[in-house]
Design a protein around this motif. Structure first.
Motif, PDB file in Angstrom:
ATOM      1  N   MET A   1       0.825  -1.207   0.000  1.00 23.75           N
ATOM      2  CA  MET A   1       0.000   0.000   0.000  1.00 23.75           C
ATOM      3  C   MET A   1       0.865   1.266   0.000  1.00 23.75           C
ATOM      4  O   MET A   1       0.724   2.141  -0.845  1.00 23.75           O
ATOM      5  N   ILE A   2       1.786   1.339   0.976  1.00 22.03           N
ATOM      6  CA  ILE A   2       2.666   2.504   1.060  1.00 22.03           C
ATOM      7  C   ILE A   2       3.551   2.599  -0.179  1.00 22.03           C
ATOM      8  O   ILE A   2       3.793   3.690  -0.706  1.00 22.03           O
ATOM      9  N   ASP A   3       4.023   1.442  -0.671  1.00 22.05           N
ATOM     10  CA  ASP A   3       4.866   1.438  -1.876  1.00 22.05           C
ATOM     11  C   ASP A   3       4.108   2.006  -3.066  1.00 22.05           C
ATOM     12  O   ASP A   3       4.680   2.729  -3.893  1.00 22.05           O
ATOM     13  N   ASN A   4       2.811   1.689  -3.159  1.00 21.34           N
ATOM     14  CA  ASN A   4       1.991   2.220  -4.253  1.00 21.34           C
ATOM     15  C   ASN A   4       1.831   3.734  -4.133  1.00 21.34           C
ATOM     16  O   ASN A   4       1.844   4.455  -5.137  1.00 21.34           O
ATOM     17  N   VAL A   5       1.655   4.197  -2.906  1.00 25.54           N
ATOM     18  CA  VAL A   5       1.523   5.633  -2.675  1.00 25.54           C
ATOM     19  C   VAL A   5       2.808   6.356  -3.077  1.00 25.54           C
ATOM     20  O   VAL A   5       2.776   7.383  -3.760  1.00 25.54           O
ATOM     21  N   ILE A   6       3.947   5.798  -2.655  1.00 23.57           N
ATOM     22  CA  ILE A   6       5.239   6.408  -2.990  1.00 23.57           C
ATOM     23  C   ILE A   6       5.449   6.433  -4.501  1.00 23.57           C
ATOM     24  O   ILE A   6       5.885   7.440  -5.073  1.00 23.57           O
ATOM     25  N   SER A   7       5.109   5.322  -5.167  1.00 27.44           N
ATOM     26  CA  SER A   7       5.260   5.255  -6.627  1.00 27.44           C
ATOM     27  C   SER A   7       4.380   6.284  -7.322  1.00 27.44           C
ATOM     28  O   SER A   7       4.791   6.915  -8.301  1.00 27.44           O
ATOM     29  N   TYR A   8       3.172   6.470  -6.798  1.00 32.70           N
ATOM     30  CA  TYR A   8       2.264   7.448  -7.395  1.00 32.70           C
ATOM     31  C   TYR A   8       2.831   8.860  -7.271  1.00 32.70           C
ATOM     32  O   TYR A   8       2.846   9.636  -8.240  1.00 32.70           O
ATOM     33  N   PHE A   9       3.308   9.201  -6.075  1.00 37.76           N
ATOM     34  CA  PHE A   9       3.849  10.542  -5.870  1.00 37.76           C
ATOM     35  C   PHE A   9       5.100  10.784  -6.712  1.00 37.76           C
ATOM     36  O   PHE A   9       5.380  11.916  -7.114  1.00 37.76           O
ATOM     37  N   GLU A  10       5.857   9.721  -6.973  1.00 40.68           N
ATOM     38  CA  GLU A  10       7.036   9.854  -7.837  1.00 40.68           C
ATOM     39  C   GLU A  10       6.646  10.158  -9.278  1.00 40.68           C
ATOM     40  O   GLU A  10       7.443  10.743 -10.025  1.00 40.68           O
ATOM     41  N   SER A  11       5.427   9.779  -9.675  1.00 40.24           N
ATOM     42  CA  SER A  11       5.016   9.885 -11.078  1.00 40.24           C
ATOM     43  C   SER A  11       4.326  11.196 -11.419  1.00 40.24           C
ATOM     44  O   SER A  11       4.048  11.457 -12.587  1.00 40.24           O
ATOM     45  N   ILE A  12       4.033  12.032 -10.433  1.00 40.15           N
ATOM     46  CA  ILE A  12       3.289  13.256 -10.717  1.00 40.15           C
ATOM     47  C   ILE A  12       4.135  14.494 -10.435  1.00 40.15           C
ATOM     48  O   ILE A  12       5.201  14.424  -9.829  1.00 40.15           O
ATOM     49  N   ASN A  13       3.631  15.638 -10.875  1.00 37.14           N
ATOM     50  CA  ASN A  13       4.302  16.914 -10.653  1.00 37.14           C
ATOM     51  C   ASN A  13       4.503  17.151  -9.150  1.00 37.14           C
ATOM     52  O   ASN A  13       3.592  16.927  -8.356  1.00 37.14           O
ATOM     53  N   PRO A  14       5.707  17.591  -8.730  1.00 37.12           N
ATOM     54  CA  PRO A  14       5.984  17.741  -7.290  1.00 37.12           C
ATOM     55  C   PRO A  14       5.084  18.752  -6.586  1.00 37.12           C
ATOM     56  O   PRO A  14       4.743  18.582  -5.414  1.00 37.12           O
ATOM     57  N   ILE A  15       4.712  19.807  -7.296  1.00 40.98           N
ATOM     58  CA  ILE A  15       3.810  20.789  -6.683  1.00 40.98           C
ATOM     59  C   ILE A  15       2.443  20.156  -6.454  1.00 40.98           C
ATOM     60  O   ILE A  15       1.815  20.341  -5.397  1.00 40.98           O
ATOM     61  N   LEU A  16       1.988  19.370  -7.425  1.00 40.47           N
ATOM     62  CA  LEU A  16       0.717  18.658  -7.271  1.00 40.47           C
ATOM     63  C   LEU A  16       0.829  17.616  -6.163  1.00 40.47           C
ATOM     64  O   LEU A  16      -0.114  17.423  -5.380  1.00 40.47           O
ATOM     65  N   ALA A  17       1.976  16.960  -6.069  1.00 36.98           N
ATOM     66  CA  ALA A  17       2.182  15.965  -5.017  1.00 36.98           C
ATOM     67  C   ALA A  17       2.102  16.621  -3.643  1.00 36.98           C
ATOM     68  O   ALA A  17       1.482  16.078  -2.708  1.00 36.98           O
ATOM     69  N   ALA A  18       2.730  17.777  -3.500  1.00 37.41           N
ATOM     70  CA  ALA A  18       2.676  18.497  -2.225  1.00 37.41           C
ATOM     71  C   ALA A  18       1.248  18.905  -1.892  1.00 37.41           C
ATOM     72  O   ALA A  18       0.812  18.829  -0.736  1.00 37.41           O
ATOM     73  N   PHE A  19       0.510  19.321  -2.931  1.00 37.51           N
ATOM     74  CA  PHE A  19      -0.886  19.720  -2.731  1.00 37.51           C
ATOM     75  C   PHE A  19      -1.726  18.529  -2.272  1.00 37.51           C
ATOM     76  O   PHE A  19      -2.496  18.626  -1.304  1.00 37.51           O
ATOM     77  N   TYR A  20      -1.581  17.398  -2.943  1.00 36.33           N
ATOM     78  CA  TYR A  20      -2.344  16.203  -2.564  1.00 36.33           C
ATOM     79  C   TYR A  20      -1.982  15.733  -1.156  1.00 36.33           C
ATOM     80  O   TYR A  20      -2.848  15.326  -0.373  1.00 36.33           O
ATOM     81  N   ALA A  21      -0.689  15.764  -0.836  1.00 42.19           N
ATOM     82  CA  ALA A  21      -0.239  15.305   0.481  1.00 42.19           C
ATOM     83  C   ALA A  21      -0.850  16.155   1.593  1.00 42.19           C
ATOM     84  O   ALA A  21      -1.252  15.628   2.646  1.00 42.19           O
ATOM     85  N   THR A  22      -0.940  17.455   1.363  1.00 44.29           N
ATOM     86  CA  THR A  22      -1.497  18.320   2.402  1.00 44.29           C
ATOM     87  C   THR A  22      -3.027  18.345   2.378  1.00 44.29           C
ATOM     88  O   THR A  22      -3.644  18.725   3.376  1.00 44.29           O
ATOM     89  N   LEU A  23      -3.632  17.929   1.270  1.00 44.74           N
ATOM     90  CA  LEU A  23      -5.078  17.680   1.316  1.00 44.74           C
ATOM     91  C   LEU A  23      -5.363  16.523   2.275  1.00 44.74           C
ATOM     92  O   LEU A  23      -6.362  16.520   2.999  1.00 44.74           O
ATOM     93  N   PHE A  24      -4.454  15.532   2.277  1.00 45.84           N
ATOM     94  CA  PHE A  24      -4.573  14.412   3.207  1.00 45.84           C
ATOM     95  C   PHE A  24      -4.452  14.897   4.651  1.00 45.84           C
ATOM     96  O   PHE A  24      -5.252  14.513   5.520  1.00 45.84           O
ATOM     97  N   THR A  25      -3.463  15.754   4.932  1.00 45.04           N
ATOM     98  CA  THR A  25      -3.297  16.242   6.304  1.00 45.04           C
ATOM     99  C   THR A  25      -4.489  17.104   6.721  1.00 45.04           C
ATOM    100  O   THR A  25      -4.923  17.059   7.876  1.00 45.04           O
ATOM    101  N   TRP A  26      -5.007  17.869   5.787  1.00 45.86           N
ATOM    102  CA  TRP A  26      -6.212  18.661   6.043  1.00 45.86           C
ATOM    103  C   TRP A  26      -7.389  17.725   6.339  1.00 45.86           C
ATOM    104  O   TRP A  26      -8.181  17.966   7.263  1.00 45.86           O
ATOM    105  N   GLY A  27      -7.508  16.642   5.579  1.00 45.34           N
ATOM    106  CA  GLY A  27      -8.594  15.699   5.786  1.00 45.34           C
ATOM    107  C   GLY A  27      -8.571  15.074   7.172  1.00 45.34           C
ATOM    108  O   GLY A  27      -9.618  14.870   7.793  1.00 45.34           O
TER     109      GLY A  27
END
Length: 272
Positions: A1-27
């Protein structure tokens, strides 16, 4: 599960990755605030333990996720190598100190408000106090994701994901710590929840700005990582810890701090 998350974040724009990660913290902040729909009162010991946990996570993240990588990627040897970390750490603390003196806010266990004088309601001031905590947290996530994309040694997606997980875990009690006092003051459950989750809305904004700044001005990364660390440590020492020392549950708060530190340390080392 965590490996899939890491792989996904590696595949997208870093600014978008930061945005998604902090949407999680906001959630997770919203989930914590959502407890107001199920509980009528707030146990003081539980709150102090949660706040202690928050402080432990923030201190551990400041070193393992921010300061240590910042020092590792700095040029030079000996004292020269630590200069960016020292300068950034000081600037981060000074930045939050300035906000603390200007931004009107009030802490859970204190009666007097801080910052400039304002007629704003206590509800707004309580929310702004937690919002002040969340600025360096969002910034830290964004800076680390930006550093990974810039290819700096010592910055990796696993560490960035670990930081987001740790901050998310400590945001859960923060949401609870805002919503429950507001409910106790007479606000409806819906309004208490709304204010509680709103305190973390600043995190995605700070994360995007942090990631953009590092990608645009790559040499600032060691300074930026340490800046976020200094800001977080200032918040812990000036606000989080004092809030846990106002009553008889200081031992519970201390053990919460230890638990938070261990969990954040384990996340960073295990996923980096």
């Amino acid at each position: 599960m965590i490996d899939n998350v890491i792989s996904y974040f590696e595949s997208i724009n870093p600014i978008l990755a930061a945005f998604y990660a902090t949407l999680f913290t906001w959630g997770l902040t919203a989930l914590g605030a959502g407890l107001v729909f199920f509980f009528k009162t707030m146990n003081r010991a539980v709150l102090d333990g949660m706040l202690g946990f928050t402080g432990g996570v923030m201190v551990a993240a400041s070193f393992w996720s921010l300061l240590a990588p910042g020092i590792e990627m700095s040029p030079g040897e000996g004292f020269v190598k630590v200069i960016p970390a020292a300068v950034g750490f000081l600037l981060g603390a000074v930045f939050i100190y300035g906000l603390d003196k200007v931004l009107p806010h009030i802490h859970i266990n204190f009666k007097e408000s801080e910052g400039i004088k304002t007629p704003w309601h206590r509800t707004t001031l309580l929310t702004l106090a937690i919002t002040l905590h969340n600025i360096p947290e969002g910034l830290a996530v964004g800076v680390l994701f930006g550093g990974v994309a810039a290819g700096f040694e010592g910055a990796n997606i696993g560490g960035a994901v670990a930081l987001a997980l740790g901050i998310g875990l400590q945001n859960f009690p923060e949401g609870f710590a805002v919503a429950m006092p507001l409910r106790r003051q007479g606000l409806s459950r819906l309004k208490s929840f709304t204010y509680g989750q709103a305190s973390a809305m600043v995190e995605p904004i700070a994360a995007v700005l942090g990631a953009w700044a590092v990608l645009t001005f790559q040499p600032i990364l060691p300074y930026a990582l340490s800046f976020a660390a200094g800001a977080m440590i200032f918040v812990v020492v000036e606000e989080v810890i004092p809030e846990t020392q106002q009553d008889k549950y200081t031992d519970i708060a201390t053990m919460g701090f230890i638990g938070g530190f261990i969990i954040m340390m384990a996340l960073d080392v295990g996923l980096s």
